[in-house]
Design an enzyme around this catalytic site. Structure first.
Site, PDB file in Angstrom:
ATOM      1  CG  HIS A 146      -2.225  -0.858  -3.942  1.00  0.00           C
ATOM      2  ND1 HIS A 146      -2.903   0.301  -3.907  1.00  0.00           N
ATOM      3  CD2 HIS A 146      -2.904  -1.499  -3.171  1.00  0.00           C
ATOM      4  CE1 HIS A 146      -3.305   0.808  -2.056  1.00  0.00           C
ATOM      5  NE2 HIS A 146      -3.249  -0.282  -1.992  1.00  0.00           N
ATOM      6  CB  SER A 170      -0.725   0.039   1.414  1.00  0.00           C
ATOM      7  OG  SER A 170      -1.853  -1.208   1.680  1.00  0.00           O
TER       8      SER A 170
HETATM    9  N1  LIG Z   1      -5.431  -4.989   4.523  1.00  0.00           N
HETATM   10  C1  LIG Z   1      -5.671  -3.798   3.749  1.00  0.00           C
HETATM   11  O1  LIG Z   1      -6.888  -3.165   3.254  1.00  0.00           O
HETATM   12  C2  LIG Z   1      -4.722  -3.936   2.355  1.00  0.00           C
HETATM   13  C3  LIG Z   1      -5.301  -3.418   1.305  1.00  0.00           C
HETATM   14  C4  LIG Z   1      -4.685  -3.075   0.084  1.00  0.00           C
HETATM   15  C5  LIG Z   1      -3.284  -3.675   0.171  1.00  0.00           C
HETATM   16  N2  LIG Z   1      -2.689  -4.171   1.220  1.00  0.00           N
HETATM   17  C6  LIG Z   1      -1.267  -4.642   1.444  1.00  0.00           C
HETATM   18  O2  LIG Z   1      -1.830  -6.301   1.435  1.00  0.00           O
HETATM   19  C7  LIG Z   1      -0.392  -6.560   1.825  1.00  0.00           C
HETATM   20  C8  LIG Z   1      -0.715  -7.700   2.940  1.00  0.00           C
HETATM   21  O3  LIG Z   1      -2.109  -7.308   3.479  1.00  0.00           O
HETATM   22  P1  LIG Z   1      -3.398  -8.062   5.134  1.00  0.00           P
HETATM   23  O4  LIG Z   1      -3.779  -7.192   5.220  1.00  0.00           O
HETATM   24  O5  LIG Z   1      -3.216  -9.335   3.411  1.00  0.00           O
HETATM   25  O6  LIG Z   1      -2.292  -8.693   5.570  1.00  0.00           O
HETATM   26  P2  LIG Z   1      -2.638 -10.442   6.777  1.00  0.00           P
HETATM   27  O7  LIG Z   1      -1.740  -9.663   7.541  1.00  0.00           O
HETATM   28  O8  LIG Z   1      -4.002  -9.976   7.222  1.00  0.00           O
HETATM   29  O9  LIG Z   1      -2.077 -10.534   5.685  1.00  0.00           O
HETATM   30  C9  LIG Z   1      -0.711 -11.745   5.629  1.00  0.00           C
HETATM   31  C10 LIG Z   1      -0.728 -12.907   5.246  1.00  0.00           C
HETATM   32  O10 LIG Z   1       0.899 -12.656   4.571  1.00  0.00           O
HETATM   33  C11 LIG Z   1       1.762 -14.691   5.397  1.00  0.00           C
HETATM   34  N3  LIG Z   1       2.689 -14.408   4.965  1.00  0.00           N
HETATM   35  C12 LIG Z   1       3.675 -13.552   5.878  1.00  0.00           C
HETATM   36  N4  LIG Z   1       4.552 -13.771   5.744  1.00  0.00           N
HETATM   37  C13 LIG Z   1       4.598 -15.164   4.582  1.00  0.00           C
HETATM   38  C14 LIG Z   1       5.809 -15.365   3.950  1.00  0.00           C
HETATM   39  N5  LIG Z   1       6.850 -15.058   4.291  1.00  0.00           N
HETATM   40  N6  LIG Z   1       4.847 -16.368   3.226  1.00  0.00           N
HETATM   41  C15 LIG Z   1       4.264 -16.853   2.843  1.00  0.00           C
HETATM   42  N7  LIG Z   1       3.095 -15.453   3.508  1.00  0.00           N
HETATM   43  C16 LIG Z   1       3.992 -15.253   4.472  1.00  0.00           C
HETATM   44  C17 LIG Z   1       0.635 -14.715   6.527  1.00  0.00           C
HETATM   45  O11 LIG Z   1       0.456 -15.988   7.229  1.00  0.00           O
HETATM   46  C18 LIG Z   1      -0.924 -13.303   6.498  1.00  0.00           C
HETATM   47  O12 LIG Z   1      -1.847 -14.757   6.092  1.00  0.00           O
HETATM   48  C19 LIG Z   1       0.075  -5.278   2.483  1.00  0.00           C
HETATM   49  O13 LIG Z   1       1.481  -4.947   2.176  1.00  0.00           O
HETATM   50  C20 LIG Z   1      -0.891  -4.362   3.110  1.00  0.00           C
HETATM   51  O14 LIG Z   1      -0.090  -3.496   2.970  1.00  0.00           O
HETATM   52  C21 LIG Z   1      -3.536  -4.307   2.311  1.00  0.00           C
END
Ligand SMILES: NC(=O)c1ccc[n+]([C@@H]2O[C@H](COP(=O)([O-])OP(=O)(O)OC[C@H]3O[C@@H](n4cnc5c(N)ncnc54)[C@H](O)[C@@H]3O)[C@@H](O)[C@H]2O)c1
Length: 504
Positions: free
Chosen positions: A142, A121
């Site tokens: 994104h 993000s």
């Molecule tokens: N949550 C939101 O609203 C949102 C929106 C757009 C973008 N993002 C971006 O998306 C990305 C993920 O965010 P999220 O909210 O889904 O996080 P989250 O914590 O819900 O999910 C992350 C997942 O990654 C897994 N993980 C961690 N390290 C790992 C690895 N080395 N290999 C494989 N899996 C691994 C974790 O077990 C977890 O299930 C971030 O970069 C965030 O900035 C989030």
């Protein structure tokens, strides 16, 4: 030759990754979902099942279709299974070190033609790309939360992205049923950069005591038509996430406006993260409706300023003795005072502060500023001289004419315009720096935030000169360089151009 993306990997099946995997599978692609370990893989599987399960329950999917979608997704804990993927989208936590380690591994494992994408993000795609031996084939993709529902995808290219690749990724996004917008690699891209800056500004306003959180939320919903006020939205996004994004923005720009409002840090430190922790700016409930102002005890009202006749007529219909002294200018303050001598309160309809007018009246305690915004809202501005009784009475009068009052301090542009104009100015600067096109910025803000109009559409509706003059007033009041009208906006007004979108 155009790449074909048929087999894709998704790394991290949390909030975003599970949704992204579903989006690819729904579009008929073969998906390999990778999680960190078996326990996380179990959570990832249930994320996928419950998301498609909800679509099934709502009748948007049949059981056969659900099975077909899930059948296209293979789950694994081994990155090696991505060796023949055409594209890998990373959705692991927003921590640069984690991403760098992962991309180094992906670069080693994936075939050399594969495109590597990050769902970050706010982190630098360029920095992530630089950890690989194929920086030209690393982009940002994104998605927005929830990925299966939100139509927007920001496709982020860097200065080293291979020619044509961003367009190929955008074409893939279209194949997924999404609307891609093309953006450069700057912290926050389009949506978070414009949105979080505006939300942070609202938090700064709250700290300055310009209005209450309920007042600011109500003002923005009714005055601009946004689906949620800034504090309700900050609670939804998460105050920790918002704080982190602001920190990244500030680190890049060193712009004071991007410095996270101290109240964000305080709430986050206290564990008040918004909805996810049960409380944030609000305590877990829906934002309370401000209490109804009581029936005004005043009987006579003097109304000054533009639109005074109509406002007074409405009050007259409601049984008040409402007069509209004509001599409402500063120069004629003496005459104004004579004409308002008998009034219990004096309402100055104005879009600028009223303290100068108040200061010239012998009874400034009676004077209250009123800014009518759209057809639902009235900003009620009390000066340092206004009495609480007068403010309260005017709030009651506002309700009688069918508007919602929001009380604020007597400051340039009050609440709505003070939040709206700098946001519009930021969008103009963003466009003018060559970072993204106007149509893309408009589409991003509509699809990413549910706004009724994009910033450039809003500028055209309000009028370029109105926005420019509002910014000048804000700059004169707060002396914040970010409020100085963008040179492009200034020049367009000087040139007599009526539509900024005519440039695109
Ligand atoms: N949550 C939101 O609203 C949102 C929106 C757009 C973008 N993002 C971006 O998306 C990305 C993920 O965010 P999220 O909210 O889904 O996080 P989250 O914590 O819900 O999910 C992350 C997942 O990654 C897994 N993980 C961690 N390290 C790992 C690895 N080395 N290999 C494989 N899996 C691994 C974790 O077990 C977890 O299930 C971030 O970069 C965030 O900035 C989030």
């Amino acid at each position: 030759m155009t790449r074909s993306f048929e087999k894709v990997g998704v790394v991290g099946l949390g909030t975003m990754g599970a949704g992204i995997a579903e989006v690819f599978a729904r579009a008929g692609l073969t998906v390999v979902g990778v999680e960190a370990d078996h326990e996380a893989l179990g959570r990832g599987r249930s994320n996928l099942e419950s998301s498609t399960g909800r679509a099934l329950a709502k009748g948007r999917l049949s059981e056969a279709e659900q099975a077909e979608i899930l059948g296209r997704v293979t789950l694994t804990t081994s990155l090696e299974d991505l060796a023949d993927a055409d594209l890998v989208v990373e959705a692991i936590p927003e921590i640069m070190d984690f991403k760098r380690t992962l991309f180094t591994e992906l670069d080693r494992i994936c075939k050399s033609s594969a495109v590597l994408a990050t769902n970050t993000s706010s982190l630098s795609v360029t920095e992530i790309a630089a950890t690989t031996g194929r920086p030209g084939r690393v982009v940002g993709m994104h998605f927005f939360n929830p990925a299966p529902v939100m139509k927007l995808v920001e496709v982020v290219h860097t200065v080293v992205t291979e020619d044509g690749l961003a367009e190929e990724v955008a074409a893939l996004a279209r194949r997924l049923g999404k609307t891609p917008v093309s953006v450069g690699d700057r912290a926050g891209f389009v949506v978070n950069r414009l949105l979080l800056t505006y939300l942070n500004h609202a938090a700064v306003m709250l700290e300055n005591g310009l209005a209450t959180r309920e007042g600011i939320d109500t003002a923005m919903k009714l005055g601009v038509g946004v689906p949620m006020g800034p504090f309700a939205l900050l609670d939804l996004i998460g105050l920790d996430t918002s704080y982190e994004v602001m920190c990244v923005l500030f680190q890049e720009t060193r712009d004071r406006r991007h410095a996270p409002a101290p109240i964000l840090r305080e709430l986050v430190t206290a564990g008040l993260l918004g909805r996810k922790s049960g409380a944030g700016f609000y305590n877990g409930e829906a934002p309370p409706t401000p209490p109804a102002a009581g029936k005004p005890t005043v009987t006579s009202v003097a109304v000054l300023g533009e639109g005074a006749e109509e406002f007074a007529a409405r009050l007259g219909d409601a049984g008040f003795k409402a007069t509209t002294p004509q001599a409402a200018t500063r120069a004629d303050a003496g005459a104004t005072e004579d004409a308002t001598e008998d009034a219990d309160v004096v309402v100055a309809l104005s879009h600028t502060p009223v303290i100068e007018l108040a200061a010239r009246l012998p009874h400034p305690r009676r004077l209250v500023g009123l800014h009518l915004v759209g057809d639902k809202l009235a900003e009620v501005a009390s000066t340092v001289l206004t009495s609480p009784e007068a403010t309260c009475a005017v709030e009651g009068l506002v309700k009688i004419v069918g508007r919602v009052p929001v009380h604020c301090k007597d400051r340039a542009e009050f609440v709505v315009d003070a939040l709206l104009y700098p946001y519009l100015n930021d969008a103009v600067r963003m466009y003018d720096s060559g970072y993204a096109g106007m149509d893309d910025i408009d589409a991003a803000m509509k699809l990413g935030c549910g706004y009724p109009a994009g910033p450039f559409e809003t500028i055209d509706t309000l009028g370029l000169e109105t926005v420019r003059d509002g910014l000048r007033a804000l700059y004169a009041e707060y002396r914040d360089p970010a409020f100085a009208p963008a040179p492009l906006l200034d020049q367009l007004v000087t040139a007599g151009v009526r539509s900024i979108r005519g440039l695109s």
